[in-house]
Design a protein around this motif. Sequence first.
Motif, PDB file in Angstrom:
ATOM      1  N   LEU A  49       8.449 -10.748 -22.515  1.00 13.91           N
ATOM      2  CA  LEU A  49       7.122 -10.291 -22.130  1.00 13.91           C
ATOM      3  C   LEU A  49       6.279  -9.962 -23.351  1.00 13.91           C
ATOM      4  O   LEU A  49       6.792  -9.619 -24.410  1.00 13.91           O
ATOM      5  CB  LEU A  49       7.219  -9.034 -21.256  1.00 13.91           C
ATOM      6  N   GLU A  50       4.989 -10.054 -23.171  1.00 10.96           N
ATOM      7  CA  GLU A  50       4.039  -9.634 -24.190  1.00 10.96           C
ATOM      8  C   GLU A  50       3.692  -8.170 -23.910  1.00 10.96           C
ATOM      9  O   GLU A  50       2.849  -7.870 -23.067  1.00 10.96           O
ATOM     10  CB  GLU A  50       2.786 -10.512 -24.106  1.00 10.96           C
ATOM     11  N   LEU A  51       4.380  -7.254 -24.615  1.00 11.86           N
ATOM     12  CA  LEU A  51       4.204  -5.825 -24.385  1.00 11.86           C
ATOM     13  C   LEU A  51       3.104  -5.265 -25.281  1.00 11.86           C
ATOM     14  O   LEU A  51       2.739  -5.857 -26.291  1.00 11.86           O
ATOM     15  CB  LEU A  51       5.520  -5.088 -24.644  1.00 11.86           C
ATOM     16  N   LEU A  52       2.594  -4.102 -24.909  1.00  4.85           N
ATOM     17  CA  LEU A  52       1.553  -3.443 -25.679  1.00  4.85           C
ATOM     18  C   LEU A  52       2.138  -2.782 -26.926  1.00  4.85           C
ATOM     19  O   LEU A  52       3.350  -2.585 -27.035  1.00  4.85           O
ATOM     20  CB  LEU A  52       0.865  -2.383 -24.814  1.00  4.85           C
ATOM     21  N   GLU A  53       1.265  -2.396 -27.857  1.00  2.22           N
ATOM     22  CA  GLU A  53       1.711  -1.791 -29.106  1.00  2.22           C
ATOM     23  C   GLU A  53       2.382  -0.439 -28.884  1.00  2.22           C
ATOM     24  O   GLU A  53       3.258  -0.041 -29.637  1.00  2.22           O
ATOM     25  CB  GLU A  53       0.536  -1.616 -30.081  1.00  2.22           C
ATOM     26  N   ASP A  54       1.954   0.309 -27.860  1.00  2.00           N
ATOM     27  CA  ASP A  54       2.547   1.628 -27.632  1.00  2.00           C
ATOM     28  C   ASP A  54       3.933   1.544 -26.985  1.00  2.00           C
ATOM     29  O   ASP A  54       4.592   2.566 -26.796  1.00  2.00           O
ATOM     30  CB  ASP A  54       1.618   2.510 -26.797  1.00  2.00           C
ATOM     31  N   LEU A  55       4.402   0.352 -26.643  1.00  2.00           N
ATOM     32  CA  LEU A  55       5.736   0.166 -26.073  1.00  2.00           C
ATOM     33  C   LEU A  55       6.661  -0.511 -27.075  1.00  2.00           C
ATOM     34  O   LEU A  55       7.485  -1.343 -26.713  1.00  2.00           O
ATOM     35  CB  LEU A  55       5.654  -0.670 -24.788  1.00  2.00           C
ATOM     36  N   VAL A  56       6.538  -0.148 -28.341  1.00  2.00           N
ATOM     37  CA  VAL A  56       7.316  -0.772 -29.404  1.00  2.00           C
ATOM     38  C   VAL A  56       8.802  -0.500 -29.241  1.00  2.00           C
ATOM     39  O   VAL A  56       9.641  -1.357 -29.526  1.00  2.00           O
ATOM     40  CB  VAL A  56       6.825  -0.271 -30.783  1.00  2.00           C
ATOM     41  N   ASP A  57       9.172   0.679 -28.732  1.00  2.00           N
ATOM     42  CA  ASP A  57      10.579   1.041 -28.623  1.00  2.00           C
ATOM     43  C   ASP A  57      11.288   0.371 -27.448  1.00  2.00           C
ATOM     44  O   ASP A  57      12.488   0.558 -27.274  1.00  2.00           O
ATOM     45  CB  ASP A  57      10.731   2.557 -28.536  1.00  2.00           C
ATOM     46  N   ILE A  58      10.595  -0.412 -26.646  1.00  2.00           N
ATOM     47  CA  ILE A  58      11.204  -1.131 -25.524  1.00  2.00           C
ATOM     48  C   ILE A  58      11.392  -2.590 -25.925  1.00  2.00           C
ATOM     49  O   ILE A  58      10.481  -3.214 -26.478  1.00  2.00           O
ATOM     50  CB  ILE A  58      10.314  -1.043 -24.265  1.00  2.00           C
ATOM     51  N   HIS A  59      12.567  -3.125 -25.660  1.00  2.00           N
ATOM     52  CA  HIS A  59      12.854  -4.520 -26.006  1.00  2.00           C
ATOM     53  C   HIS A  59      12.004  -5.437 -25.143  1.00  2.00           C
ATOM     54  O   HIS A  59      11.781  -5.173 -23.964  1.00  2.00           O
ATOM     55  CB  HIS A  59      14.344  -4.811 -25.813  1.00  2.00           C
ATOM     56  N   ASP A  60      11.540  -6.535 -25.710  1.00  2.00           N
ATOM     57  CA  ASP A  60      10.613  -7.410 -24.988  1.00  2.00           C
ATOM     58  C   ASP A  60      11.300  -8.439 -24.096  1.00  2.00           C
ATOM     59  O   ASP A  60      10.637  -9.131 -23.334  1.00  2.00           O
ATOM     60  CB  ASP A  60       9.658  -8.108 -25.954  1.00  2.00           C
ATOM     61  N   VAL A  61      12.635  -8.560 -24.150  1.00  2.00           N
ATOM     62  CA  VAL A  61      13.373  -9.462 -23.262  1.00  2.00           C
ATOM     63  C   VAL A  61      13.982  -8.618 -22.153  1.00  2.00           C
ATOM     64  O   VAL A  61      14.767  -7.712 -22.408  1.00  2.00           O
ATOM     65  CB  VAL A  61      14.466 -10.235 -24.029  1.00  2.00           C
ATOM     66  N   LEU A  62      13.606  -8.929 -20.905  1.00  2.00           N
ATOM     67  CA  LEU A  62      14.024  -8.108 -19.770  1.00  2.00           C
ATOM     68  C   LEU A  62      14.650  -8.963 -18.676  1.00  2.00           C
ATOM     69  O   LEU A  62      14.246 -10.111 -18.456  1.00  2.00           O
ATOM     70  CB  LEU A  62      12.823  -7.359 -19.204  1.00  2.00           C
ATOM     71  N   HIS A  63      15.612  -8.370 -17.966  1.00  2.00           N
ATOM     72  CA  HIS A  63      16.256  -9.023 -16.833  1.00  2.00           C
ATOM     73  C   HIS A  63      15.278  -9.113 -15.671  1.00  2.00           C
ATOM     74  O   HIS A  63      14.375  -8.281 -15.523  1.00  2.00           O
ATOM     75  CB  HIS A  63      17.497  -8.229 -16.422  1.00  2.00           C
ATOM     76  N   VAL A  64      15.450 -10.098 -14.856  1.00  2.00           N
ATOM     77  CA  VAL A  64      14.534 -10.357 -13.749  1.00  2.00           C
ATOM     78  C   VAL A  64      14.530  -9.213 -12.734  1.00  2.00           C
ATOM     79  O   VAL A  64      13.549  -9.002 -12.026  1.00  2.00           O
ATOM     80  CB  VAL A  64      14.879 -11.715 -13.085  1.00  2.00           C
ATOM     81  N   SER A  65      15.581  -8.406 -12.671  1.00  2.00           N
ATOM     82  CA  SER A  65      15.630  -7.296 -11.727  1.00  2.00           C
ATOM     83  C   SER A  65      14.645  -6.186 -12.098  1.00  2.00           C
ATOM     84  O   SER A  65      14.313  -5.354 -11.267  1.00  2.00           O
ATOM     85  CB  SER A  65      17.045  -6.729 -11.644  1.00  2.00           C
ATOM     86  N   TYR A  66      14.170  -6.145 -13.351  1.00  2.00           N
ATOM     87  CA  TYR A  66      13.199  -5.147 -13.781  1.00  2.00           C
ATOM     88  C   TYR A  66      11.760  -5.626 -13.629  1.00  2.00           C
ATOM     89  O   TYR A  66      10.841  -4.908 -14.011  1.00  2.00           O
ATOM     90  CB  TYR A  66      13.436  -4.781 -15.246  1.00  2.00           C
ATOM     91  N   LEU A  67      11.562  -6.812 -13.099  1.00  2.00           N
ATOM     92  CA  LEU A  67      10.223  -7.393 -13.010  1.00  2.00           C
ATOM     93  C   LEU A  67       9.812  -7.604 -11.561  1.00  2.00           C
ATOM     94  O   LEU A  67      10.637  -7.937 -10.709  1.00  2.00           O
ATOM     95  CB  LEU A  67      10.181  -8.735 -13.746  1.00  2.00           C
ATOM     96  N   ARG A  68       8.545  -7.411 -11.283  1.00  2.00           N
ATOM     97  CA  ARG A  68       7.957  -7.732  -9.991  1.00  2.00           C
ATOM     98  C   ARG A  68       6.703  -8.545 -10.252  1.00  2.00           C
ATOM     99  O   ARG A  68       5.930  -8.243 -11.159  1.00  2.00           O
ATOM    100  CB  ARG A  68       7.569  -6.467  -9.214  1.00  2.00           C
TER     101      ARG A  68
END
Length: 151
Positions: free
Chosen positions: A79-98
């Motif tokens: 995902l293309e995350l915002l700058e304030d979410l730097v501490d979250i990894h940008d590759v996520l499992h499909v169960s975390y997405l809607r």
Amino acid sequence: MIQDTADIVRERMKAAQDRQKSYAVKRRQPIGLQVDEFVMLKVSPWKGIMRFGMKGKLSPKFDGPFKIIQRIGKQAYRLELLEDLVDIHDVLHVSYLRKCLSIYDETVPLSEVKLDNKLTYVEEPEMIINERMIDLCNKEVELVLIKWKHH
């Protein structure tokens, strides 16, 4: 006798596993996410952990929308995350997405919303786009499509 009991237990365990697998497969739905679509990120609250500015039951369940940049395998997306979410990894499992159901380009920024002195938002119609009669449950109903102007 012990061998017969062990065989019976194995058969029953196998039957229970097959039954649970059939329930899981029946309820499984493929999620059709594509690159360049927008998704919401599930950020369900964990007990005692403050994420995304709030703690407990008032914390948001989903954050976003975020744009999908790349599909990685069958179950993960970058995902293309915002700058304030730097501490979250940008590759996520499909169960975390809607899938994001709102139209991203038509959202009104909060800075453009104007309130009157009673702190209420007054909407005024800009123009009537379409007007027609439809038949609904054996009744004639007038259908009007209005474009609202934002102050």
